[in-house]
Design a protein around this motif. Structure first.
Motif, mmCIF file in Angstrom:
data_model
loop_
_atom_site.group_PDB
_atom_site.id
_atom_site.type_symbol
_atom_site.label_atom_id
_atom_site.label_comp_id
_atom_site.label_asym_id
_atom_site.label_seq_id
_atom_site.Cartn_x
_atom_site.Cartn_y
_atom_site.Cartn_z
ATOM 1 N N ALA A 253 -21.484 87.980 11.855
ATOM 2 C CA ALA A 253 -21.890 86.676 12.370
ATOM 3 C C ALA A 253 -20.780 86.024 13.190
ATOM 4 O O ALA A 253 -21.036 85.128 13.998
ATOM 5 C CB ALA A 253 -22.279 85.761 11.216
ATOM 6 N N LEU A 254 -19.532 86.462 12.990
ATOM 7 C CA LEU A 254 -18.412 85.839 13.693
ATOM 8 C C LEU A 254 -18.125 86.491 15.035
ATOM 9 O O LEU A 254 -17.274 86.015 15.787
ATOM 10 C CB LEU A 254 -17.154 85.910 12.824
ATOM 11 C CG LEU A 254 -16.956 84.770 11.850
ATOM 12 C CD1 LEU A 254 -15.866 85.117 10.858
ATOM 13 C CD2 LEU A 254 -16.600 83.487 12.582
ATOM 14 N N GLU A 255 -18.789 87.599 15.342
ATOM 15 C CA GLU A 255 -18.530 88.308 16.605
ATOM 16 C C GLU A 255 -18.593 87.349 17.784
ATOM 17 O O GLU A 255 -19.537 86.577 17.919
ATOM 18 C CB GLU A 255 -19.557 89.425 16.791
ATOM 19 C CG GLU A 255 -19.297 90.666 15.956
ATOM 20 C CD GLU A 255 -17.961 91.324 16.291
ATOM 21 O OE1 GLU A 255 -17.706 91.546 17.489
ATOM 22 O OE2 GLU A 255 -17.175 91.598 15.371
ATOM 23 N N GLY A 256 -17.589 87.396 18.638
ATOM 24 C CA GLY A 256 -17.603 86.584 19.841
ATOM 25 C C GLY A 256 -17.065 85.176 19.659
ATOM 26 O O GLY A 256 -17.007 84.406 20.603
ATOM 27 N N SER A 257 -16.632 84.816 18.429
ATOM 28 C CA SER A 257 -16.080 83.471 18.222
ATOM 29 C C SER A 257 -14.599 83.438 18.597
ATOM 30 O O SER A 257 -13.924 84.465 18.596
ATOM 31 C CB SER A 257 -16.252 83.069 16.762
ATOM 32 O OG SER A 257 -17.622 82.884 16.488
ATOM 33 N N TYR A 258 -14.111 82.234 18.909
ATOM 34 C CA TYR A 258 -12.730 82.085 19.362
ATOM 35 C C TYR A 258 -11.955 81.140 18.452
ATOM 36 O O TYR A 258 -12.516 80.186 17.930
ATOM 37 C CB TYR A 258 -12.699 81.470 20.762
ATOM 38 C CG TYR A 258 -13.424 82.247 21.825
ATOM 39 C CD1 TYR A 258 -12.765 83.219 22.575
ATOM 40 C CD2 TYR A 258 -14.761 81.977 22.104
ATOM 41 C CE1 TYR A 258 -13.432 83.915 23.572
ATOM 42 C CE2 TYR A 258 -15.436 82.674 23.091
ATOM 43 C CZ TYR A 258 -14.773 83.646 23.822
ATOM 44 O OH TYR A 258 -15.428 84.338 24.806
ATOM 45 N N GLN B 159 -23.753 74.642 23.391
ATOM 46 C CA GLN B 159 -23.347 75.951 23.921
ATOM 47 C C GLN B 159 -22.305 76.604 23.024
ATOM 48 O O GLN B 159 -22.022 77.779 23.145
ATOM 49 C CB GLN B 159 -22.787 75.784 25.340
ATOM 50 C CG GLN B 159 -23.828 75.319 26.331
ATOM 51 C CD GLN B 159 -23.179 74.801 27.583
ATOM 52 O OE1 GLN B 159 -22.284 73.962 27.534
ATOM 53 N NE2 GLN B 159 -23.614 75.309 28.726
ATOM 54 N N ALA B 160 -21.672 75.779 22.158
ATOM 55 C CA ALA B 160 -20.712 76.306 21.187
ATOM 56 C C ALA B 160 -20.550 75.268 20.089
ATOM 57 O O ALA B 160 -20.916 74.103 20.279
ATOM 58 C CB ALA B 160 -19.367 76.584 21.847
ATOM 59 N N ILE B 161 -20.033 75.696 18.919
ATOM 60 C CA ILE B 161 -19.778 74.741 17.837
ATOM 61 C C ILE B 161 -18.293 74.819 17.477
ATOM 62 O O ILE B 161 -17.764 75.912 17.219
ATOM 63 C CB ILE B 161 -20.629 75.058 16.586
ATOM 64 C CG1 ILE B 161 -22.101 75.216 16.974
ATOM 65 C CG2 ILE B 161 -20.474 73.956 15.539
ATOM 66 C CD1 ILE B 161 -22.975 75.690 15.817
ATOM 67 N N SER C 109 -28.250 83.067 10.498
ATOM 68 C CA SER C 109 -29.562 83.217 9.865
ATOM 69 C C SER C 109 -30.518 82.115 10.314
ATOM 70 O O SER C 109 -31.724 82.253 10.201
ATOM 71 C CB SER C 109 -29.419 83.230 8.341
ATOM 72 O OG SER C 109 -28.997 81.965 7.906
ATOM 73 N N LEU C 110 -29.984 81.007 10.840
ATOM 74 C CA LEU C 110 -30.849 79.954 11.374
ATOM 75 C C LEU C 110 -31.165 80.194 12.849
ATOM 76 O O LEU C 110 -31.778 79.367 13.507
ATOM 77 C CB LEU C 110 -30.177 78.585 11.220
ATOM 78 C CG LEU C 110 -30.162 77.987 9.815
ATOM 79 C CD1 LEU C 110 -29.275 76.759 9.767
ATOM 80 C CD2 LEU C 110 -31.578 77.623 9.381
ATOM 81 N N ILE D 298 -20.230 79.346 7.182
ATOM 82 C CA ILE D 298 -20.937 78.617 8.237
ATOM 83 C C ILE D 298 -21.457 79.607 9.280
ATOM 84 O O ILE D 298 -22.597 79.514 9.742
ATOM 85 C CB ILE D 298 -19.998 77.565 8.872
ATOM 86 C CG1 ILE D 298 -19.765 76.415 7.883
ATOM 87 C CG2 ILE D 298 -20.577 77.035 10.180
ATOM 88 C CD1 ILE D 298 -18.685 75.441 8.295
ATOM 89 N N ALA D 299 -20.626 80.581 9.635
ATOM 90 C CA ALA D 299 -21.030 81.556 10.645
ATOM 91 C C ALA D 299 -22.267 82.323 10.182
ATOM 92 O O ALA D 299 -23.235 82.483 10.930
ATOM 93 C CB ALA D 299 -19.880 82.522 10.917
#
Lengths: 379, 321
Positions: free
Chosen positions: A269-274, A224-226, A244-245, A238-239
């Motif tokens: 790609a980082l949108e929404g990360s904490y 659900q998260a990394i 892309s995967l 990584i993001a």
């Protein structure tokens, strides 16, 4: 002939060393505090932010009448970001300027170089932002007002399990980096204790640019998260590769993400990360908003975490001198050790028996390319 | 006999100074004095290769780092068992045994590194050698960053403090005496002949590569010793102390002192180390002021502070002969 040249050379040596002696000791109506930091060199921004924060705290205390009826003066020395210079300037501050306490450094390497001197000479040293656990292990005169690296692992575990209500999380750690491994270990342990499952635990090395193998294997486990407790350079890559995967889950991380380049590299790609950090300028608490406003007025810039920690380090030291009722280094040390629930801009700080700060961390989210305050997590 | 007495006298004077010196001049001046000593060893040893043999090496910090970390690691890991073995000796003697063990290791490993770098690269001339040695210095630093047993990027903490004024200045004397004797011997004349004209030297039967490697290895060994003394004084080592900037500092010392002059190297190390401290009063402008001073020295005395002095002295000696 030969002999005389040696006599001349040694004479020169003596005179140059002796002329560098003398002067500058604390007047009776002043309390002298030493500060050392990188005002020049590759990490100059760290030293300057910290110095600005300390200057603000200093002016505030002197405007309200100083400490113990005396004016406080901070003597600043530049260490050029070099460990051996840090040791020399700290020796100078203690023995020549006769400071009663020290503030510094940002980088753990410089604090570690200077700490044995302060410890030997019995002068308390408060580091604003050296997070390596080894720093305060030097001795009982060395303190810090920031949390240590592994604490952020606990913060993110709590945040993932309690605030985000996640149960399945994958870990992707930088296996060659002390900081990353420390965070990952503490995260795994606490997340499991809180009832979560670690569905995958993969590794990479700093400098890698291709993470598709690890990410493909993580994707198969449907987390659900990394949790990626690395530095912003790799995290950004990584993001992008995760996106892309087809991995659409948020990434979680620590203060190694904190850089203006993070969003530049990671992009959408980082949108929404904490990620967890020392403090946030968006925190609505009035003390923080006043500090941010004053700092902007004075320096025309937004204070970063280092400025906030510099400000708090100075305030905690002043508070200890006030409580000690004396400018004796040992009395200040004893008072510092009893610091409890001190309300600073980077949170309510208590110093534990290992002279490390126990304090909250904030969680930030990447939102529209900006860092947004989410919540404060207490230890 | 007379020489032996001189050495004994020097050791006694240093030993008599050591216990009282810190109290007498203060810990700050003491610290600077020790750092001056370490820099003298570095400058005099680099002068052997750059000044006397005329090979432009800019990797001295690499050998300095190898020595510092070798000595620190030896004492850190093997120290406790050595202490058990020498338990019957007083603490001062135990410390001395440990330090000498560390410095011996530092000199050997740094010397081997010098040999490994020197054999292939000293066949190169001028700029090429400079690039190879610069590269070597960086390789060493990156290697250290990645070895966890010696602290890696965190730095090597907890090194016992064994070196002090006495040991540093004893090795200053040993370094100066060795380099002085070496350059006044037939080896020294071979070194200088390579500097002055390599082709002519070769034509006269000087095995140039062999002498260049020899001078390089000896220079590296002393840099290693300087590193060992430094690490056991500061009690903490970090790769950032050994960047190529540190190599340039040593080059600056020998250039302001006067290339090819031992007195010059000593004076250069003193001026450089003490100068940086004296300029502290200028705050952030310290480095600018200090750099201006260096530029002025180079404009008005391009041969270095003691460059021509040594030259004139040599001529006089030659004239007297």
């Amino acid at each position: 002939m030969k002999r005389r040249s040696w006599i001349q050379a040694s004479f020169l040596l003596c005179t140059t060393v002796l002329t560098s002696c003398s002067r500058d000791q604390g007047q009776g109506d002043e309390i002298l505090i030493g500060e050392y930091g990188s005002l020049t060199g590759t990490t100059a921004t760290f030293g300057i932010s910290t110095m600005n924060g300390i200057e603000m705290a200093l002016d505030e205390v002197n405007q309200s009448g100083g400490l113990l009826g005396k004016t406080v003066r901070v003597i600043v020395e530049d260490d050029q970001g070099r460990p051996e210079e840090a040791q020399t300037v700290v020796t100078k501050l203690i023995t020549r300027d006769r400071v009663v306490a020290l503030l510094g450094e940002v980088a753990s390497s410089r604090t570690l170089a200077a700490a044995p001197v302060a410890q030997q000479m019995g002068i308390p040293m408060v580091s604003p932002s050296s997070t390596n656990p080894a720093v305060t292990e030097v001795g009982d005169f060395i303190f810090r007002v920031c949390f240590i690296d592994p604490f952020q692992g606990l913060v993110m575990a709590k945040f993932a399990a309690q605030s985000l209500q996640l149960t399945d999380v994958a870990v992707l750690r930088d296996i060659k980096n002390d900081y990353s491994v420390g965070l990952a270990d503490v995260f795994v342990e606490n997340f499991r204790t809180l009832g979560g499952t670690i569905v995958a635990d993969e590794g990479y090395s700093e400098g890698d640019t291709d993470f598709s193998a690890q990410l493909t294997s993580i994707r198969a486990r449907r987390p659900q998260a990394i949790f990626v407790p690395g530095y912003y350079t790799e995290v950004g890559l990584i993001a992008r590769q995760a996106k892309s995967l087809g991995i659409e889950v948020p990434l979680l991380g620590g203060d190694g993400w904190d850089s203006p380049s993070l969003v530049e590299i990671g992009g959408a790609a980082l949108e929404g990360s904490y990620f967890s950090n020392h403090y946030s300028v968006d925190d609505p608490s009035p003390a923080i908003q006043k500090f941010v406003g004053d700092y902007r007025d004075r320096y025309g810039a937004t204070p970063d975490a280092l400025a906030g920690l510099g400000y708090d380090a100075a305030q905690i030291l002043f508070d200890a001198i006030r409580r000690a009722g004396s400018a004796d280094p040992t009395a200040i040390r004893d008072a510092l050790a009893q610091t409890k629930d001190f309300a600073g801009v980077t949170g309510v700080t208590t110093l534990d028996e290992n002279r490390n700060a126990v304090k909250p961390a904030v969680v930030l989210q990447v939102n529209d390319g900006k860092l947004v305050y989410v919540e404060t997590i207490n230890p | 006999m007379r020489r032996g007495l001189l050495w004994l006298g020097a050791v006694l004077v240093l030993a008599a100074l050591e216990p009282n010196l810190r109290g007498l001049i203060g810990a700050y001046n003491y610290q600077i004095l020790v750092l001056v000593g370490v820099n003298i060893i570095l400058a005099v040893s680099l002068n052997l290769i750059n000044g006397f043999t005329g090979q432009f090496s800019i990797g001295h910090a690499g050998f300095y780092a190898v020595g510092a970390y070798t000595s620190a690691a030896l004492v850190f890991y093997a120290g406790p068992s050595v202490r058990v073995l020498t338990a019957s000796l007083p603490t001062v003697a135990q410390d001395a045994v440990l330090l000498l063990m560390g410095l011996l290791g530092a000199a050997l490993v740094a010397g081997l590194a010098g040999l490994a770098v020197g054999i292939p690269s000293l066949r190169l001339r001028g700029d090429y050698l400079a690039i190879v040695t610069l590269g070597f210095g960086e390789i060493i630093r990156v290697l250290i960053l990645n070895i966890d047993a010696i602290g890696g990027a965190r730095g090597f903490a907890g090194i016992p403090q064994l070196s002090n004024f006495f040991w540093v200045y004893l090795f200053v004397l040993i370094t100066i005496a060795t380099v002085h004797n070496l350059v006044s011997s037939s080896y020294g004349r071979a070194f200088v002949s390579i500097r002055d004209d390599e082709i002519a030297a070769e034509a006269m039967g000087v095995d140039t590569t062999r002498f260049k490697v020899m001078s390089f290895v000896i220079s590296s060994m002393f840099a290693g010793i300087a590193g060992g003394l430094f690490g056991h004084f500061t009690m903490y080592l970090h790769p950032n102390s050994f960047t190529f900037v540190a190599s340039f500092y040593v080059i600056i010392m020998i250039v302001i002192g006067g290339l090819g002059s031992i007195e010059g190297a000593v004076l250069g190390a003193v001026v450089f180390t003490v100068g940086l401290e004296v300029f502290r009063g200028f705050g952030a402008f310290r480095l600018i002021n200090f750099s201006v001073l260096l530029v002025l020295i180079m404009i008005y005395r391009p041969q270095g502070l003691l460059g021509s002095w040594t030259l004139i002295k040599r001529r006089k000696q030659a004239g007297a002969m």
